[in-house]
Scaffold this motif. Structure first.
Motif: not given
Length: 388
Positions: A175-183
């Motif tokens: 889930a954190e990788t998802e958010d980081t990709a967007v950031l």
């Protein structure tokens, strides 16, 4: 098999001692069986959705095994002109040390422009978004990463790629990788992994919903069964799988059928979205769209070179790349695919109940492809970029 060979050797000896001619053929070796790149490690983690055949790496004497970028461009009638430099994110677990080199081999083989760290096209980071320290290496997930970046490249040679590597395949880390990709600027994020839906994974569903971002996920590789997370999340484009074949007698030159292992299912948790009108699932139905998921060529150094792999882990990043190439990344959402269903090529044959007959779902559209919407292939497969 060892018992059979022992009997053959004994019979051969008897024949020799009796001075008679015997024609005894050696026992045939069993055909290699594809195996999961990421074995199932239980209910508390996500699993990558790729299978491969051990020992199947080949040289370039007669070309890579499986469908390559040129085949896919032809099959899906992709435009010849370069697309935009949309950032496509890859959410993945663990590190793939040879990822950039394998991507370079793939793009060179198929005449695609370089995508490297040096030219700003390729970026690999950990789940916090920094280039170091990277997580531990895992060969199975590395194969998955390699397939992901290869399929994005085939679909969108001009797109930039950011690979975000999670410390583990746990729900929280990915889930954190998802958010980081967007950031980091991704307007499309591809997720080639899955787990059976349930209250534990769905607690992280909000991480797969970002305004102005297209989120894509594999529908699963175990046929018609419980819906797969995160594909089942209503904000996610769930991508099923097909088997692709040349068909010189058709105007398209290609034909597709539902891949027998491609995932489909009815959610037990997610409410029926307004844009989904099928009647035999009271809640969210997976999948929304499909693309090739069988016999894909990739270069993977850990396996010795070129190999052929399978999985909706191929179809999801390919669709993600098409969304990036369309120029409408971020605006491409599940509802829009259904609204433009006529822009896709309908897949009307095949089943994902393993038998190929549709018996597991009673011959229903939930596991049997047919005219119009069906769960294994959704509204169909891409026909150029019109549906995006």
């Amino acid at each position: 098999m060892s018992t059979v060979n022992t009997l053959i050797r004994a019979l051969t000896s008897v024949c020799a001692a009796a001075a008679i001619g015997c024609a005894v053929a050696p026992a045939a070796s069993a055909a290699p069986v594809p195996r999961p790149a990421c074995p199932d490690t239980g209910p508390d983690v996500l699993r990558c959705l790729t299978t491969y055949t051990p020992g199947a790496a080949r040289t370039l004497v007669d070309g890579p095994a499986g469908w390559g970028a040129g085949d896919l461009a032809s099959a899906y009638r992709l435009p010849g002109q370069p697309g935009p430099d949309t950032v496509v994110g890859i959410s993945i677990a663990y590190d793939a040390p040879s990822l950039e080199a394998d991507l370079a081999a793939y793009r060179t083989q198929y005449g695609l422009p370089p995508c490297t760290t040096a030219n700003g096209c390729f970026r690999k980071v950990n789940q916090q978004g920094t280039p170091a320290p990277l997580p531990p290496e895992d060969s199975g997930w590395a194969m998955e990463s390699t397939l992901d970046v290869s399929m994005v490249s085939a679909a969108c040679p001009s797109c930039r790629i950011v690979v975000v590597e999670g410390h583990s395949p746990g729900f929280a880390d990915l889930a954190e990788t998802e958010d980081t990709a967007v950031l980091l600027g991704a307007k499309v994020v591809s997720n080639s992994y899955g787990a059976r839906e349930g209250s534990t994974p769905l607690a992280f569903a909000s991480h797969y919903q970002h305004p102005g971002v297209t989120v894509v996920a594999s529908s699963g590789d175990t046929g018609f069964t419980a819906a797969s997370y995160p594909a089942v999340v209503a904000s996610t484009i769930a991508v099923g799988g097909t088997s692709l074949a040349r068909d010189p007698d058709s105007p398209r030159g290609w034909t597709e059928s539902a891949w027998r292992r491609g995932g489909s299912g009815c959610s037990a948790y997610i409410a029926k979205p307004a844009w989904q009108a099928d009647t035999h699932c009271a809640k969210r139905t997976v999948a929304d769209i499909a693309a090739v998921a069988e016999d894909i060529a990739i270069h993977f150094a850990d396996a010795g070179g070129w190999i052929s792999v399978n999985g909706t882990s191929a179809s999801a990043p390919f669709v993600a790349g098409l969304a990036g190439r369309s120029g409408h990344a971020g605006a491409v959402q599940p509802a829009g695919l259904y609204a433009k269903a006529g822009s896709f090529t309908d897949v009307t044959t095949g089943s994902n109940d393993r038998t190929g007959t549709g018996q597991k779902c009673g011959g229903d559209y939930l596991c049997l492809a047919g005219p119009g919407y069906d769960a294994p292939t959704g509204v169909g497969v891409p026909d150029g970029l019109a549906g995006f």
